[in-house]
Design an enzyme around this catalytic site. Structure first.
Site, PDB file in Angstrom:
ATOM      1  N   ALA A 230      24.843  41.318  45.066  1.00 24.06           N
ATOM      2  CA  ALA A 230      24.183  41.629  45.995  1.00 24.06           C
ATOM      3  C   ALA A 230      23.295  40.728  46.927  1.00 24.06           C
ATOM      4  CB  ALA A 230      23.167  42.951  45.618  1.00 24.06           C
ATOM      5  N   THR A 231      22.917  39.757  46.431  1.00 24.46           N
ATOM      6  CA  THR A 231      22.112  38.598  47.002  1.00 24.46           C
ATOM      7  C   THR A 231      22.945  38.223  48.329  1.00 24.46           C
ATOM      8  OG1 THR A 231      20.708  38.046  45.193  1.00 24.46           O
ATOM      9  CG2 THR A 231      21.042  36.536  46.917  1.00 24.46           C
TER      10      THR A 231
ATOM     11  N   ASN B  16      14.054  48.001  42.735  1.00 28.81           N
ATOM     12  CA  ASN B  16      14.182  47.334  41.591  1.00 28.81           C
ATOM     13  C   ASN B  16      12.919  47.407  40.584  1.00 28.81           C
ATOM     14  OD1 ASN B  16      13.882  45.625  43.726  1.00 28.81           O
ATOM     15  ND2 ASN B  16      13.593  44.137  42.117  1.00 28.81           N
TER      16      ASN B  16
ATOM     17  N   GLN C 107      20.475  48.997  43.067  1.00 32.55           N
ATOM     18  CA  GLN C 107      20.126  49.990  42.122  1.00 32.55           C
ATOM     19  C   GLN C 107      20.500  51.335  42.119  1.00 32.55           C
ATOM     20  OE1 GLN C 107      18.237  48.853  39.351  1.00 32.55           O
ATOM     21  NE2 GLN C 107      17.649  46.878  39.828  1.00 32.55           N
TER      22      GLN C 107
ATOM     23  N   ALA D 150      28.063  44.621  40.749  1.00 39.18           N
ATOM     24  CA  ALA D 150      28.657  45.190  39.663  1.00 39.18           C
ATOM     25  C   ALA D 150      27.777  45.093  38.505  1.00 39.18           C
ATOM     26  CB  ALA D 150      30.111  44.237  39.538  1.00 39.18           C
ATOM     27  N   HIS D 151      26.785  44.154  38.403  1.00 43.27           N
ATOM     28  CA  HIS D 151      26.250  43.855  36.823  1.00 43.27           C
ATOM     29  C   HIS D 151      25.340  44.798  36.402  1.00 43.27           C
ATOM     30  CE1 HIS D 151      22.664  41.627  37.669  1.00 43.27           C
ATOM     31  NE2 HIS D 151      23.184  41.243  38.842  1.00 43.27           N
TER      32      HIS D 151
ATOM     33  N   THR E 101      38.395  32.342  47.783  1.00 46.14           N
ATOM     34  CA  THR E 101      39.622  33.240  47.254  1.00 46.14           C
ATOM     35  C   THR E 101      38.920  34.395  46.357  1.00 46.14           C
ATOM     36  OG1 THR E 101      40.780  31.113  46.843  1.00 46.14           O
ATOM     37  CG2 THR E 101      41.219  32.820  44.983  1.00 46.14           C
TER      38      THR E 101
ATOM     39  N   CYS F 226       1.757  35.800  34.800  1.00 47.63           N
ATOM     40  CA  CYS F 226       2.196  34.724  33.388  1.00 47.63           C
ATOM     41  C   CYS F 226       3.588  34.739  33.193  1.00 47.63           C
ATOM     42  CB  CYS F 226       1.388  35.040  32.278  1.00 47.63           C
ATOM     43  SG  CYS F 226      -0.516  34.807  32.647  1.00 47.63           S
TER      44      CYS F 226
END
Lengths: 404, 128
Positions: A73-74, A153, A181, A202-203, A242, A328
């Site tokens: 997506a990036t 997200n 999302q 996909a992930h 490819t 943090c």
């Protein structure tokens, strides 16, 4: 129940075993290059790729020819924004987005600012909702693109895609949505919602990492993009390289599994989300919900636990895998920019925890999570000077803090 | 992020959590940090008015595990010291003892500040 419990499904998901199974033959037996036009190794995988493309398109109401495969997506966001900006620069150099978009949208927009483009960041309210009237009024003669995500997200808030699409289409401006999302979790139809460009991954839906796609509308209007990568002219010249055949097969299979149970799974996850929220709020005070109470992703719950710092809280629940908007936990030492944009004070941003539920989350896990969280929050509040002060009736905003 | 064993130990079993009555004459209170920065430490010392020895110390901390550990350690270290000795505790000693990574050094700075603030408070309320 197995520990640790994974509750970070908004970050990533495990690959479904059925997806792995579908991918396997394409690593070894059917390893051809889909661009090899002169032998059967190429033909065979080309057909498989085209079938996957058709399926992925159909899942969002599009045609296969409108799907451009990417590395995730990036890349899809970058291609949509940089590609449209470059191609339509003669029409104008103005883009509209929001301050709570993913960095994969915000950062290319900032890069374009350096190149003379103008970016309007819409206001968001305390729930993370944009104002449609402001969107409409922000569109100008030279506006070329509106980029607004499907579901956030971090905080889960959904954008009204259909209403946004009405406005952009009427004004003749392209509408890009980062639906990373959303796809496979909430109903999305690019025609009904008048979406022109849509990023997916996909992930997030139990497929492999490093695999994504960009939907690029072919008709009414026909969207053109300048490529950001050059090479063999694959994907109609929009994305050379490819094709990742195993990834594509896995993506299609993962989406198929998600679509098959989308409605029931959304209902189940909404139930788990409510259960967790109710268990926590019945035992603890000073819990603040981040994001919209109902218009949100079924699997996302983001809460600030007042007067407890997020990283120390995560340390206290080490058998739960959750994430925090606390500074943090980030390398930048800045609290979440999304929570900041909502007007959540930095103190509460530091106290935020995101719970992301998914396909393998059980009721038992949710109950265990609630129990552990309650114990950890109570323990940390026992040693929180802020909680003590609030309980003593001190208004923290009147305290003269020493910064460091 | 991986925490050192000592940080985990202090986080899991913090020493001297609690509060003294801050209006008591023999108590000094230091409150440092800010909620929007993600850490606030309250460190209190109880001083023997005769010997000027710190006989007891308590803390409460809002902050990450390293901040909790730094303040817990600070209360241990000041106990039994004279206020002058306690003034000389350096943040670098806390960094070393807890094996804090560079990104957490500010936690040790805050703990040192908390000790100094507590002593300053005690002194200001016990001027001869």
């Amino acid at each position: 129940m197995k520990l640790p419990i994974y509750l970070d499904y908004n970050a990533t998901t495990p690959v479904d075993p059925k997806v792995v199974e579908a991918m396997m033959p394409f690593f070894t037996e059917s390893f051809g290059n889909a661009a090899s036009r002169n032998h059967s190794f190429g033909w065979k995988v080309e057909q498989v790729v085209e079938d996957a493309r058709d399926y992925i398109g159909s899942a969002i109401g599009a045609g296969g020819k409108e799907i451009v495969f990417t590395s995730g997506a990036t890349e899809s966001d970058n291609l949509a924004i940089l590609g449209a900006a470059e191609f339509y620069q003669k029409k104008g150099k103005h883009i509209i987005t929001s301050p709570i978009e993913h960095k994969a949208v915000i950062d290319p927009c900032h890069a374009l600012e350096q190149r003379g483009y103008e970016i309007t960041f819409l206001d968001v309210d305390k729930d993370g909702c944009i104002n449609l009237k402001q969107l409409e009024e922000s569109i100008r003669e030279d506006t070329i693109l509106v980029s607004l995500m499907a579901g956030n997200n971090e905080i889960g808030t959904l954008n009204p895609l259909e209403e946004i699409g009405e406005i952009t289409r009427a004004k003749g401006v392209l509408f890009h949505t980062d639906a990373t999302q959303g796809v496979g979790k909430i109903p999305i139809d690019v025609d009904e919602m008048k979406i022109d460009l849509l990023s997916m991954s996909a992930h997030k839906i139990y497929g492999p990492k490093g695999m994504g796609a960009l939907y690029v509308r072919r008709k009414k209007p026909r969207v053109r993009l300048s490529p950001i990568m050059f090479g063999g002219g694959h994907e109609r010249g929009m994305r050379s390289g490819t094709l990742n055949v195993t990834g594509i097969v896995g993506f299609a299979k993962a989406l198929e599994l998600s679509m098959a149970e989308m409605a029931s799974e959304a209902e189940r996850l909404t139930g788990l989300r409510q259960r967790l929220y109710e268990r926590l709020t019945s035992e603890l005070d000073y819990i603040f919900l981040n994001g919209h109470p109902t218009e949100r992703l079924p699997n996302n719950l983001n809460l600030s636990f007042g007067y407890v710092e997020g990283e120390s809280l995560m340390m206290g629940v080490s058998d739960l895998a959750v994430s925090s908007g606390s500074a943090c936990t980030s390398s930048s030492l800045e609290p979440s920019y999304v929570l900041r944009a909502l007007g959540v004070g930095d103190d509460l941003a530091h106290s935020s925890i995101r719970f992301g539920m998914g396909r393998f989350t059980t009721v038992e896990e949710i109950d265990y999570t609630a129990e552990k969280m309650v114990v950890a929050v109570k323990r940390l509040r026992e040693m929180s000077p802020l909680y003590e002060m609030v309980k003593d009736g001190v208004d923290l905003s009147t305290v003269q803090w020493s910064s460091h | 992020m991986a925490y050192s064993e000592k940080v985990i130990d202090h986080y899991s079993e913090p020493r001297n959590v609690g509060s003294f009555d801050k209006s008591a004459a023999n108590v000094g209170t230091g409150l440092v940090g800010a909620p929007e920065c993600g850490d606030v430490m309250k460190l209190q010392i109880q001083v023997d008015p005769e010997t000027k020895e710190i006989v007891d110390a308590k803390f409460k901390t809002f902050g990450c595990g390293s901040a909790i550990a730094s303040s817990s350690l600070a209360t241990e270290w000041v106990k039994g010291k004279s206020i002058d000795e306690a003034m000389s505790i350096q943040n670098t000693e806390i960094v070393e003892e807890l094996s804090l990574p560079p990104v957490k050094i500010h936690c040790s700075v805050l703990a040192e500040d908390a000790i100094k603030a507590a002593i300053a408070d005690y002194k200001s309320r016990n001027e001869d």
